[in-house]
Design an enzyme around this catalytic site. Structure first.
Site, mmCIF file in Angstrom:
data_model
loop_
_atom_site.group_PDB
_atom_site.id
_atom_site.type_symbol
_atom_site.label_atom_id
_atom_site.label_comp_id
_atom_site.label_asym_id
_atom_site.label_seq_id
_atom_site.Cartn_x
_atom_site.Cartn_y
_atom_site.Cartn_z
ATOM 1 N N HIS A 25 -10.290 -5.947 -2.419
ATOM 2 C CA HIS A 25 -11.374 -5.822 -1.436
ATOM 3 C C HIS A 25 -12.508 -5.067 -2.135
ATOM 4 C CE1 HIS A 25 -8.888 -7.237 1.850
ATOM 5 N NE2 HIS A 25 -7.958 -6.353 1.542
ATOM 6 N N ASP B 223 -12.065 -10.234 -1.036
ATOM 7 C CA ASP B 223 -13.366 -10.346 -0.365
ATOM 8 C C ASP B 223 -14.323 -9.425 -1.116
ATOM 9 O OD1 ASP B 223 -12.478 -7.866 0.720
ATOM 10 O OD2 ASP B 223 -12.214 -8.684 2.735
ATOM 11 N N GLU C 135 -6.010 -10.696 -1.382
ATOM 12 C CA GLU C 135 -6.847 -10.478 -0.184
ATOM 13 C C GLU C 135 -8.316 -10.400 -0.570
ATOM 14 O OE1 GLU C 135 -5.416 -7.176 2.200
ATOM 15 O OE2 GLU C 135 -3.329 -7.646 1.774
ATOM 16 N N ASN D 99 2.207 -5.075 -3.272
ATOM 17 C CA ASN D 99 0.807 -5.403 -2.987
ATOM 18 C C ASN D 99 0.002 -4.140 -2.688
ATOM 19 O OD1 ASN D 99 -1.152 -7.593 -2.390
ATOM 20 N ND2 ASN D 99 -1.066 -6.858 -0.266
ATOM 21 N N GLU E 115 0.796 -1.239 0.000
ATOM 22 C CA GLU E 115 0.000 0.000 0.000
ATOM 23 C C GLU E 115 0.831 1.294 0.000
ATOM 24 O OE1 GLU E 115 -2.857 -0.212 3.190
ATOM 25 O OE2 GLU E 115 -3.752 -2.053 2.425
HETATM 26 C C1 XIL Z 1 -6.280 -6.341 8.288
HETATM 27 C C2 XIL Z 1 -6.625 -7.517 9.174
HETATM 28 O O1 XIL Z 1 -7.541 -8.337 8.499
HETATM 29 C C3 XIL Z 1 -7.197 -7.035 10.482
HETATM 30 O O2 XIL Z 1 -7.331 -8.124 11.391
HETATM 31 C C4 XIL Z 1 -6.307 -5.966 11.113
HETATM 32 O O3 XIL Z 1 -6.920 -5.451 12.249
HETATM 33 C C5 XIL Z 1 -6.005 -4.859 10.143
HETATM 34 O O4 XIL Z 1 -5.437 -5.418 8.951
HETATM 35 N N1 XIL Z 1 -4.909 -4.602 3.683
HETATM 36 C C6 XIL Z 1 -3.925 -5.449 4.133
HETATM 37 C C7 XIL Z 1 -4.192 -6.345 5.276
HETATM 38 O O5 XIL Z 1 -2.855 -5.526 3.507
HETATM 39 O O6 XIL Z 1 -3.047 -6.579 6.052
HETATM 40 C C8 XIL Z 1 -5.301 -5.826 6.154
HETATM 41 O O7 XIL Z 1 -5.600 -6.806 7.137
HETATM 42 C C9 XIL Z 1 -6.517 -5.481 5.319
HETATM 43 C C10 XIL Z 1 -6.181 -4.413 4.308
#
Ligand code: XIL
Length: 383
Positions: free
Chosen positions: A250, A281, A279, A213, A171
């Site tokens: 996401h 969802d 990641e 990422n 990020e």
């Molecule tokens: C999130 C986790 O799922 C949570 O449990 C934590 O509190 C915060 O981080 N982008 C990412 C992940 O790269 O590491 C994040 O994960 C979600 C967003």
């Protein structure tokens, strides 16, 4: 198998050493046949991991290590997935709570679980502006730079040989319309901090694929996507050791699955990097959620260099965005419509991955990009 033979016969080796090439091709055919025999095992086509493996891909999930004592959770994990990512346990605050004092307890538990159950591990994440330990707050400039590179070196060395791919930097781009870097404490150590991190990671673990990422980089027409694309193109042209780009993906109503997602994956892959959905969802329910999940899966399978898909949790109740019910299993562990859509898409098949392993060493700096990069305006045509 035809494709394997066709590619082999066109190679430089085949032209200069025909006999060796024929032997190699026969041996290669035997390997392919053996692989097919293995792939048609009992669970093929009936779980996410086995179906992805049949396509030369993996199917992974984020794991919270403290849930490894939940039998429903572990039952689904071990049945369905062949790749894991630590949801929090390998982040900077977890692994280096005090400066130069490392704690690998929970990360190691996940690696042990993966190894005992035939799963691979995505490392997440070496450097990120969030979830840093408190002590970094008092550092800046060259002191932070030194601490940051030491962190990369120590953690990647600890896990050397155990990680399939590392999210080296997470990020680092801004969400605005400028395609620029995010203004973080890491960025303030110098604009070359990302490439310095990739070089340190490569030196520490030459066998891991090294990924950049990010989120909101799924839509090809977004400035952030173009910013990351330009960085990766620049890194490839200068020999900075980057192997892959992770798309967090996401999705929700504010950032829905974009119809040009496949175009995005294809354009990044054409730079000579692998792409991974890291990641996933998708908030929602029922058939609309299932349709998006199926689309993402088909898009990955359509791109030869898309290595696999990781969802960010197992049951809806495990999600960091639980109220959006964004995952493949409901709170009781039942398969949702979205699960079936993903499994069906995996079983439909797609483009096989490249037959030769991508190089693990730094590519030559003289190599040109493998495709013409887009001009100023990104294409808007759907795949
Ligand atoms: C999130 C986790 O799922 C949570 O449990 C934590 O509190 C915060 O981080 N982008 C990412 C992940 O790269 O590491 C994040 O994960 C979600 C967003």
């Amino acid at each position: 198998m035809d494709k394997v033979l066709a590619r082999g016969s066109g190679s430089a080796a085949a032209r200069s050493r025909p006999r060796t090439a024929v032997v190699a091709m026969v041996a290669g055919a035997a390997v392919v046949a053996a692989t097919i025999a293995v792939a048609t095992s009992a669970s093929a086509g009936t779980t996410l991991g086995a179906s992805a493996a049949e396509q030369g891909r993996y199917f992974g999930t984020a794991v919270a290590v403290n849930k490894l004592s939940d039998s429903t959770y572990v039952g689904i994990l071990n049945r369905e997935f062949n790749m894991v990512t630590a949801e929090n346990e390998m982040k900077w605050d977890a692994t280096e709570p005090s400066r130069n004092q490392f704690n690998y307890t929970n990360g190691d538990r996940l690696v042990a679980h993966a190894q005992a159950n035939g799963m691979r591990v995505r490392g997440h994440a070496l450097l990120w502006h969030q979830q840093q330990p408190g002590w970094t707050g008092s550092l800046s400039g060259s002191a932070l730079r030194e601490a940051m590179l030491n962190h990369v070196t120590q953690v990647a060395t600890h896990y050397r040989g155990k990680i399939y791919s590392w999210d080296v930097v997470n990020e680092a781009f801004d969400d605005g319309n400028n395609g620029a870097r995010r203004n973080s404490n890491l960025q303030q150590t110098g604009g070359d901090w990302i490439e310095a991190a990739f070089r340190a990671a490569r030196a520490a673990d030459p066998g891991a694929k090294l990924c950049y990422n990010d989120y909101n980089t799924d839509n090809w027409s977004w400035a952030k996507t173009q910013g990351v694309y330009n960085m990766v193109r620049d890194f490839k042209s200068r020999g900075v050791p980057i192997d892959c780009v992770g798309f967090q993906s996401h999705f929700n109503s504010g950032s829905p699955y974009p119809s040009n997602y496949r175009t995005t994956l294809q354009n990044f892959a054409a730079l000579g990097v692998d792409v991974q959905i890291t990641e996933l969802d998708i908030e929602g329910s029922g058939s609309s959620q299932a349709t998006s999940y199926g689309n993402v899966t088909r898009d990955c399978l359509a791109v030869a260099r898309c290595n696999g898909i990781t969802v960010w949790g197992i049951r809806d109740t495990d999600s960091w965005r639980a109220s959006g019910t964004p995952l493949l299993f409901d709170g009781s562990g039942n398969k949702k419509q979205a699960y079936t859509a993903v499994l069906n898409a995996l079983n439909e098949g797609g483009t096989p991955p490249p037959t030769t392993a991508p190089p693990t060493s730094t590519p030559p700096t003289s190599a040109p990009p493998t495709s013409t990069p887009p001009t100023s305006e990104p294409p808007t045509t759907p795949p």
